[in-house]
Design an enzyme around this catalytic site. Sequence first.
Site, PDB file in Angstrom:
ATOM      1  N   CYS A 174       0.863  -1.433   0.013  1.00  0.00           N
ATOM      2  CA  CYS A 174      -0.132  -0.247  -0.027  1.00  0.00           C
ATOM      3  C   CYS A 174       1.194   0.779   0.116  1.00  0.00           C
ATOM      4  CB  CYS A 174      -0.949   0.000   1.352  1.00  0.00           C
ATOM      5  SG  CYS A 174      -2.568   1.290   1.260  1.00  0.00           S
ATOM      6  N   CYS A 229      -4.487  -0.497  -3.187  1.00  0.00           N
ATOM      7  CA  CYS A 229      -4.522   0.555  -3.309  1.00  0.00           C
ATOM      8  C   CYS A 229      -4.221   1.062  -4.527  1.00  0.00           C
ATOM      9  CB  CYS A 229      -4.049   1.542  -1.997  1.00  0.00           C
ATOM     10  SG  CYS A 229      -2.649   2.157  -1.919  1.00  0.00           S
ATOM     11  N   CYS A 233       3.568  -0.574  -8.473  1.00  0.00           N
ATOM     12  CA  CYS A 233       4.192  -2.267  -8.438  1.00  0.00           C
ATOM     13  C   CYS A 233       4.960  -2.384  -9.790  1.00  0.00           C
ATOM     14  CB  CYS A 233       3.012  -2.849  -8.037  1.00  0.00           C
ATOM     15  SG  CYS A 233       3.164  -4.267  -7.906  1.00  0.00           S
TER      16      CYS A 233
END
Length: 150
Positions: A7, A83, A90
């Site tokens: 996150c 999120c 990522c």
Amino acid sequence: MRLLVLCTHNSARSQMAEAWLKHHARALGVDLEVHSAGTEKTYVKEEAKQVMAEVGLDLTGHFSKTLLEVPDPWNFDLVLTVCDQAKEACPAYPAETQKRHVSFPDPTGRPLEEWRRVRDALGRMSLYLVESLKKGEIPSDQALKEASGL
């Protein structure tokens, strides 16, 4: 299997997901090593600790960390972003891994009822994920989202 929950700040949603995943893995006898991290380091929010304690999950001792503070950070079988900002970051995760994404609303600054709603959705999604892993399956993003009930 090693699972990483990502996150933005590792202060609420990823911390709650980590606790739920560990809880469900223990309950279902699934050998699952779970860690959480953020794209930035802050602190674990008191509201997250409070609402998790309400369901018997203790976040005492949890602390916000970045990916580089997690043991063996480039060796995860599954990376779950919770999120949208972490999902954007990522793709920079350089290791070969499976990636899944379910966006949960940020309850920061909202009443405790919103924190509970996000907590419960994370719990449902986590249970579904662990049940799937026990069967040797990694569910799709859509299946995880549907399991969350959001």
